[in-house]
Write an enzyme that holds these catalytic residues in place. Structure first.
Site, mmCIF file in Angstrom:
data_model
loop_
_atom_site.group_PDB
_atom_site.id
_atom_site.type_symbol
_atom_site.label_atom_id
_atom_site.label_comp_id
_atom_site.label_asym_id
_atom_site.label_seq_id
_atom_site.Cartn_x
_atom_site.Cartn_y
_atom_site.Cartn_z
ATOM 1 C CB SER A 142 -1.139 0.016 1.395
ATOM 2 O OG SER A 142 -1.652 1.841 1.745
ATOM 3 C CE1 TYR A 155 -4.380 -2.080 5.252
ATOM 4 C CE2 TYR A 155 -3.175 -0.292 4.703
ATOM 5 C CZ TYR A 155 -3.829 -1.223 4.152
ATOM 6 O OH TYR A 155 -3.911 -1.343 2.865
#
Ligand SMILES: NC(=O)c1ccc[n+]([C@@H]2O[C@H](COP(=O)([O-])OP(=O)(O)OC[C@H]3O[C@@H](n4cnc5c(N)ncnc54)[C@H](O)[C@@H]3O)[C@@H](O)[C@H]2O)c1
Length: 264
Positions: A142, A155
């Site tokens: 990501s 995250y």
């Protein structure tokens, strides 16, 4: 690397980006696309649509990853490309009341799925890839692993760790003919993104999973380490390394705006 005539495994292949990768590999002529997902029924449905095979698997469990690798090679032949793509979006708090959270749970779960899953894939495939003198890892990470994720400490932290592991994997095994790419989009229009509070990950527009899969295939064909479906991320990375403090200040302003919006 071209995927034509190759055996490819995609974790988290039942939905979203993983599903789009499975479909793109099939269209590009992969011999067999293996769909591995904790959602067994979803994996079977995608496998049926791409003439592939399905495994129900929890990527956070080493025995499950080992089983997928051993059974794929036993039933179908050598894996050319392993895509560690499964991910979760737990522990988001747009207010960021406390980046340390209130329990270990979101960190432990994200660590298992975003980091250890990649470690297990390497542990069981590197010996096979080394023996064959070739092999490819595509790890969906990501932009949060290169920059950060406002409101998502677990995250952002685990995605950074995933970048760190992929770098080390590439460095350790370049001499053995092993290739590594990391796929680092911002917002992609999937169930995961829709389940999260709206935030700056969508600031440059959400891409379709199909577009991200197309970019991934092009990146694999070029064999580049860093695959950025949102090109703006490269500029943000440059801004970060040029002046870390200015970058933290800018991100903190985004956090402040998010708090203001959510407190309204
Ligand atoms: N959607 C986005 O905006 C976005 C942006 C950047 C990166 N990513 C990353 O892309 C990857 C795919 O995300 P997505 O948006 O397609 O999500 P998604 O929720 O649409 O799909 C994720 C898939 O992973 C599977 N999965 C979850 N936990 C698993 C486990 N323990 N074992 C096996 N399978 C598991 C789910 O069942 C699902 O099929 C993730 O790593 C995510 O972090 C997503």
């Amino acid at each position: 690397m071209q995927v034509t005539g190759k055996i490819v495994v995609v974790t988290g292949g039942a939905n979203g980006i993983g599903r789009a990768l499975c479909e793109a590999f099939h269209r590009a002529g992969a011999t067999k696309v293996i769909v591995a997902d904790v959602d067994g029924a979803g994996a079977r449905a995608v496998a049926a649509s791409v003439d592939g095979a399905a495994f129900k698997c929890d990527v956070g469990q080493e025995k499950d990853i080992r089983h997928v690798i051993e059974e794929t090679e036993h039933q179908f032949g050598p894996i050319a490309l392993f895509c560690s793509n499964a991910g979760i979006g737990g522990g988001f708090d747009p207010l960021s009341v406390n980046a340390g959270g209130t329990s270990d749970e979101p960190f432990a779960k994200s660590w298992a799925i975003h980091v250890m899953a990649h470690v297990y894939a390497a542990r069981h495939l590197v010996p096979r890839f080394k023996a064959r003198g070739e092999g490819y890892f595509l790890n969906t990470i990501s932009a949060a692993g290169l920059l950060s994720q406002v409101g998502g400490a677990a995250y952002a932290t685990t995605k950074h760790a995933a970048v760190g592991f992929a770098e080390n994997l590439a460095i350790s095994h370049k001499a053995h003919g092993i290739k590594v790419s990391i796929l680092c989009p911002q917002g992609v229009d999937t169930d995961m993104l829709r389940s999260l509070p709206k935030g700056p990950q969508s600031g440059d527009g959400d891409l379709s999973p199909a577009q991200v899969a197309k970019d991934a295939l092009e990146g694999i064909a070029r064999e580049t380490f860093l695959i950025l479906p949102h090109l703006q991320v490269l500029t943000y990375m440059r801004n970060k390394t040029e002046n870390y403090d200015r970058w933290i200040g800018g991100m903190a302003k985004i956090q402040a705006k998010l708090r203001e919006d959510y407190e309204k």
